[in-house]
Structure formats: structure tokens, C-alpha cells
Design a protein around this motif. Sequence first.
Motif, PDB file in Angstrom:
ATOM      1  N   SER A  55       0.799  -1.225   0.000  1.00  0.00           N
ATOM      2  CA  SER A  55       0.000   0.000   0.000  1.00  0.00           C
ATOM      3  C   SER A  55       0.833   1.276   0.000  1.00  0.00           C
ATOM      4  N   SER A  56       2.147   1.155   0.177  1.00  0.00           N
ATOM      5  CA  SER A  56       3.003   2.354   0.210  1.00  0.00           C
ATOM      6  C   SER A  56       4.451   1.928   0.066  1.00  0.00           C
ATOM      7  N   GLU A  60       4.659  -0.446  -2.955  1.00  0.00           N
ATOM      8  CA  GLU A  60       3.884   0.293  -3.955  1.00  0.00           C
ATOM      9  C   GLU A  60       4.677   0.476  -5.246  1.00  0.00           C
ATOM     10  N   ARG A  79      -4.767  -1.481   4.480  1.00  0.00           N
ATOM     11  CA  ARG A  79      -5.506  -0.280   4.087  1.00  0.00           C
ATOM     12  C   ARG A  79      -6.115  -0.442   2.694  1.00  0.00           C
ATOM     13  N   ASN A  81      -8.213   1.440   0.988  1.00  0.00           N
ATOM     14  CA  ASN A  81      -8.210   2.638   0.142  1.00  0.00           C
ATOM     15  C   ASN A  81      -6.859   2.836  -0.539  1.00  0.00           C
ATOM     16  N   GLU A  82      -5.789   2.618   0.217  1.00  0.00           N
ATOM     17  CA  GLU A  82      -4.454   2.793  -0.352  1.00  0.00           C
ATOM     18  C   GLU A  82      -4.145   1.707  -1.375  1.00  0.00           C
ATOM     19  N   LEU A  83      -4.594   0.496  -1.110  1.00  0.00           N
ATOM     20  CA  LEU A  83      -4.396  -0.575  -2.091  1.00  0.00           C
ATOM     21  C   LEU A  83      -5.142  -0.280  -3.387  1.00  0.00           C
ATOM     22  N   ARG A  85      -5.770   2.646  -4.549  1.00  0.00           N
ATOM     23  CA  ARG A  85      -4.996   3.698  -5.221  1.00  0.00           C
ATOM     24  C   ARG A  85      -3.806   3.093  -5.967  1.00  0.00           C
ATOM     25  N   VAL A  86      -3.089   2.169  -5.319  1.00  0.00           N
ATOM     26  CA  VAL A  86      -1.939   1.530  -5.961  1.00  0.00           C
ATOM     27  C   VAL A  86      -2.392   0.736  -7.183  1.00  0.00           C
ATOM     28  N   GLU A  89      -2.831   3.039 -10.030  1.00  0.00           N
ATOM     29  CA  GLU A  89      -1.520   3.429 -10.556  1.00  0.00           C
ATOM     30  C   GLU A  89      -0.980   2.350 -11.492  1.00  0.00           C
ATOM     31  N   THR A 235      11.333   6.855   1.555  1.00  0.00           N
ATOM     32  CA  THR A 235       9.937   6.504   1.823  1.00  0.00           C
ATOM     33  C   THR A 235       9.546   7.062   3.189  1.00  0.00           C
TER      34      THR A 235
END
Length: 327
Positions: A55-56, A60, A79, A81-83, A85-86, A89, A235
Motif C-alpha cells: 500500500s506504500s 507500492e 488499508r 483505500n491505499e491498495l 490507489r496503488v 496506478e 519513503t
Amino acid sequence: MAFFEIIGIITVVYYVFYLIYPWFLDCDLGLSLQETFGQPVDKLRGKVVWITGASSGIGEHLANVLAKAHCKLILSARRANELARVKEECLKVNPHLQETDVEVLVMDICDVANHRKHFEHVIAKFGKLDILVNNAGRSQRASWEKIDLQVDKELFDLNVFSHVSLSRIVYAYFEEIGHGHMVVVSSLAGIVGIPFSGSYTGSKHALHGYFESLRAEKQNKNIPISIVCPGAVQTPFLSESFTDTVGEKFGQVTQHAKNKVSPERCAHLIAVAIVNNIDESWIAHSTALQLTYLVKYYPSLGRMILQLLGPIFLQRLRDNKVTVTEK
């Protein structure tokens, strides 16, 4: 010229080369040579890759690199939401990937009781798994003697035992089908003792112990084990780092600095290590790289130099500032 004189000259040239050349690199010499002359990352096309901690950070950016190489991906972290987003991408960097080629699998890596269920979901989704990337984890900033033992246990649960649990399930599957690839994102802290990160350093040394033991035990060329060891990478790791207190996060902003490898570059080099089946790779700027060579291959000299440099220098090398002060 006598035979032994020739051998002596070759030996001197070899060591001088190893002393000088790494100053111009951001990874160890073997990885650098493979980047130039080895298999390109595109050779991973079509592989099904499961990345934990996706997720980051490094996870990511590795997802983006592998998406460009036309891999099919399982992205795992807590997370959602973050996954998501990735995943978006990944689909943007490679428009040829289908939405179904990137699977978001929300999971708490420390919930080992559900590892098999998650693994079975992966197989049901893609029909196979080719590569597992054990990437989830957190760093630490704390004075060694002040660390609550429960912090050590929680950090080991995340950085070590969760990976061992998932890897045992996946490795058994790899043996059953006769091939696969295990990737472990460790750290230079798995090779060199790092000040003010006692539990973290211990956890990374433990990862090396577990997976080097597996490599020695199986010696299976069809199931390579790649341990990648980044140094300072740009990071936001400091905000989530463990401290000496249970339930506390370090909570500081990670400063941008020239002595840190970019996450994009780090991810690319990890992909190079994967496609070329490299056993162990180091990724860092030159000063950290040279210190690692010294400690690894000249331990007595390395310890002496580390003592001369002192913990303040090493903190600045790692974080670009003093993060922990001893009172």
C-alpha cells in the motif's frame, strides 16, 4: 614474471577495484552487473506476483515496476483505500493490463490464522502463484536498553513471524508444482548492526537466518530465494516506526536527502534481482554500501571504523538527522 607475482598483482587489482568502484554505485557490484548484462525485467511478463506491504513505500513502487513488465499482481496490506490507489496506478502505467489482472487482497499480515485462506483466494483467482514478495514491515527508533520487551515481540510478529508463516504455506505449494520464487525484503540492518533500532536490526538478522537456512536445506534451483537489502530509501517510514513503548509510533516526517535511494530506483533494482534470481542484493548509496562491504568482508576493520564514526554519524547517514538522543 613469476607465477606468484602475477597472482599477487591480480589480487591487489581485485581488491582495489572493490574498494573504488562501489563509490560510483547505488547497489552491490553483482546486482549492478546483472542490471547491465543480465535478464531484463520484462522477462517477468505473465508472472503472478503476490506483494505484501503493497500500500506504500517500496511495495507500492515495486508493484508499478512489475505492472510495467506485464505481471499479474496481488496487492496485500491492511488499508483498502491505499491498495485501491496503488491498483489504479498499476493500471495507468500499463494500459494493456486488465482490471482483473491486479487483485486487491486486504489482509493483516500478522493474522497468521488466515494466511491459508488468503493463499487459497490467490490460487482461486489466478490459478497459480509464481512469486511471493515478503515486503510488509516497519522500522524502529529507540535506545536499546529502554525498549519494552513487548515491542520486540510485536515487531518480530510483523517483520519475521508473519513472513515465515506465509512463506511456509507458499513454499509447500512451490515444491508441489516444482517451481516458484521466494523474495524477502530485508535491510542492510540484516547485515550490519544499526544503532537505535535494536528490535528492528534483530528482526532483519532473523529473516536472514530463517531464509538462508531454507536455501541451504532445500538447495532447489527451481525455487530461488532472493533476499534484498535496501539501505536508506526515500519513503515515509519514520512516521510509522516502532519506538521503545508499546502502541507508540515515532511519528516524524522523513526528510528528503541525497543519501537516500529513490523508491522508484529501489523497486527497479529489486525487480532486477528477482528476474536474475540473485541470492542476496544490497541497495544503498555509496557510503552505506562501502561500510557494509567492510563489515561483511573485513569485520575487524569494519568494527573499528564504525566505532570511530560513532552512532551520531550513522544516524545522520540513515535519517539525515539525529533521530534519537541519549540522555
